[in-house]
Design an enzyme around this catalytic site. Structure first.
Site, mmCIF file in Angstrom:
data_model
loop_
_atom_site.group_PDB
_atom_site.id
_atom_site.type_symbol
_atom_site.label_atom_id
_atom_site.label_comp_id
_atom_site.label_asym_id
_atom_site.label_seq_id
_atom_site.Cartn_x
_atom_site.Cartn_y
_atom_site.Cartn_z
ATOM 1 N N ALA A 161 -8.047 -8.464 16.004
ATOM 2 C CA ALA A 161 -7.267 -7.150 16.363
ATOM 3 C C ALA A 161 -7.864 -6.068 15.584
ATOM 4 O O ALA A 161 -7.597 -4.831 16.409
ATOM 5 C CB ALA A 161 -6.109 -7.411 15.753
ATOM 6 N N GLU A 199 3.852 -4.522 0.810
ATOM 7 C CA GLU A 199 4.955 -5.067 0.839
ATOM 8 C C GLU A 199 5.244 -5.887 -0.548
ATOM 9 O O GLU A 199 6.298 -5.861 -1.323
ATOM 10 C CB GLU A 199 5.523 -5.685 1.794
ATOM 11 N N LEU A 209 -4.024 -9.884 2.796
ATOM 12 C CA LEU A 209 -4.846 -9.207 1.881
ATOM 13 C C LEU A 209 -5.727 -8.471 2.444
ATOM 14 O O LEU A 209 -6.820 -8.436 1.907
ATOM 15 C CB LEU A 209 -5.431 -10.130 0.796
ATOM 16 N N ASP A 246 4.574 2.480 22.795
ATOM 17 C CA ASP A 246 3.651 3.042 21.942
ATOM 18 C C ASP A 246 2.817 3.860 22.899
ATOM 19 O O ASP A 246 2.532 3.666 23.909
ATOM 20 C CB ASP A 246 3.075 1.932 21.191
ATOM 21 N N ASN A 300 4.973 -7.370 20.091
ATOM 22 C CA ASN A 300 3.464 -7.705 19.958
ATOM 23 C C ASN A 300 3.263 -9.084 19.632
ATOM 24 O O ASN A 300 1.896 -9.563 20.064
ATOM 25 C CB ASN A 300 3.047 -6.644 18.787
ATOM 26 N N ASP A 339 0.535 -8.266 13.551
ATOM 27 C CA ASP A 339 1.331 -8.944 14.647
ATOM 28 C C ASP A 339 0.497 -10.122 15.500
ATOM 29 O O ASP A 339 0.950 -11.166 15.763
ATOM 30 C CB ASP A 339 1.742 -8.055 15.709
ATOM 31 N N VAL A 349 -4.078 -1.013 13.250
ATOM 32 C CA VAL A 349 -2.936 -1.528 14.015
ATOM 33 C C VAL A 349 -2.600 -2.698 15.006
ATOM 34 O O VAL A 349 -3.802 -2.961 15.601
ATOM 35 C CB VAL A 349 -2.398 -0.258 15.078
#
Length: 327
Positions: free
Chosen positions: A299, A202, A237, A26, A55, A268, A264
């Site tokens: 995160a 998803e 959500l 990355d 990650n 993870d 990002v």
């Protein structure tokens, strides 16, 4: 209600093996503006070892836990990826592949917009897939996390076969695309993941309709459990947190509002903290959901492809409200 427990680093835990079939080297960098035509000069480049399972292992390590990262690597990018991962102190089980490990880029402009670009992985053959499956099972002693995309050539039934070979209560699956569709459309009681995690996009794609409300997401998660897709189903959500369903279990955890720097790594980080709590306290689903929600929120406060920070998670944890919605 607010959680009354504290996520404690350095607690004893069972072993965790994270599996990354399609890792990425990355690169995150800054740019004044993304425009077509002229050369665009990036600044402040940072290289990090990436891929879903990688990650997850890094997040667990950052939170004071332990996980071995099983990762398929090849070529010069794979060698750089391995060096970076080892430099972070994460134990690695390197699975050699033919071909070059892919790269990905997260480019952020001065307006805070982020552009994410990814290359495909190296092609795998059926013998590669069989060899990888056998190697994962041979090195798995406790929980196994399968996270991230699959390289070209790996069949959609990989996750289900892995769950069957590992046995009940072992596999945490955070998958998408064709592998997720296969799992949802071909439930097998002997090949159920312990936990299946989906992000909102998803889940909506699989449900065929929007899941904008907590009750809608929870109903879909409960339907997955009822159909035998997984023992527990978790749906993220975004700013509304996550829901978790199991037999007789219906939970929702909502985080506080924070300033979003980069999304990002949120998923993870969630999976890392969630799995770490289960490795410390088996079947502690409420605590795992609480920890995962706090880690995901932490995160989004970090730049680029950075994951959660333990100090941020500890500060956020008391502000995450968890509710038992079982009827």
């Amino acid at each position: 209600m607010r959680g009354e427990w504290q996520f404690a680093p350095m607690m004893a835990q069972t072993s965790v093996l994270t599996v990354t079939l399609n890792p990425a080297l990355d690169l995150s960098a800054q740019i004044p503006e993304m425009v077509a035509g002229p050369k665009l000069r990036l600044s402040d480049p940072v290289y990090e070892p990436g891929g879903g399972g990688v990650n997850v292992a890094r997040a667990m390590h950052a939170l004071g836990g332990q996980a071995t990262a099983w990762v398929a690597l090849g070529g010069s990018a794979g060698a750089q990826h391995l060096d970076l991962l080892r430099a972070q102190g994460v134990p690695v089980r390197c699975f050699d592949i033919t071909g070059e490990t892919r790269q990905s880029w997260a480019i952020t402009d001065s307006h805070g917009q982020q552009f994410r670009l990814q290359l495909p992985g190296a092609d795998w053959t059926q013998p590669d897939t069989t060899r990888a499956m056998e190697d994962v099972v041979a090195h798995a002693d406790g929980l196994v996390v399968l996270s991230g995309s699959q390289p070209p050539g790996v069949d959609a039934g990989f996750a289900q076969r892995l769950a069957r070979m590992l046995g009940r209560g072992r596999l945490v699956a955070d998958i998408s695309g064709a592998p997720l569709s296969h799992l949802l459309n071909s439930p097998d009681a002997a090949a159920q993941p312990y936990v299946l995690r989906l992000d909102q996009g998803e889940a909506e794609a699989q449900a065929g309709h929007a899941l904008g409300q907590v009750a809608q997401a929870l109903e879909f998660a409960q339907s997955l459990v009822a159909r035998g897709v997984a023992q527990y189903a978790c749906i993220a959500l975004g700013a509304d947190g996550s829901v978790l369903a199991g037999q007789g279990l219906a939970l929702h955890c909502r985080p506080p509002q924070v300033q979003v720097v980069s999304k990002v790594g949120a998923g993870d980080s969630f999976t890392g903290a969630f799995t770490l709590e289960l490795a410390r306290v088996p079947d502690a689903m409420e605590q795992a959901l609480h920890a995962g929600t706090a880690a995901a929120t932490a995160a989004v406060m970090t730049p680029g492809t950075a994951l959660c920070r333990a100090a941020d998670m500890q500060a956020i944890l008391p502000e995450c409200s968890i509710h038992n919605l079982r009827a």
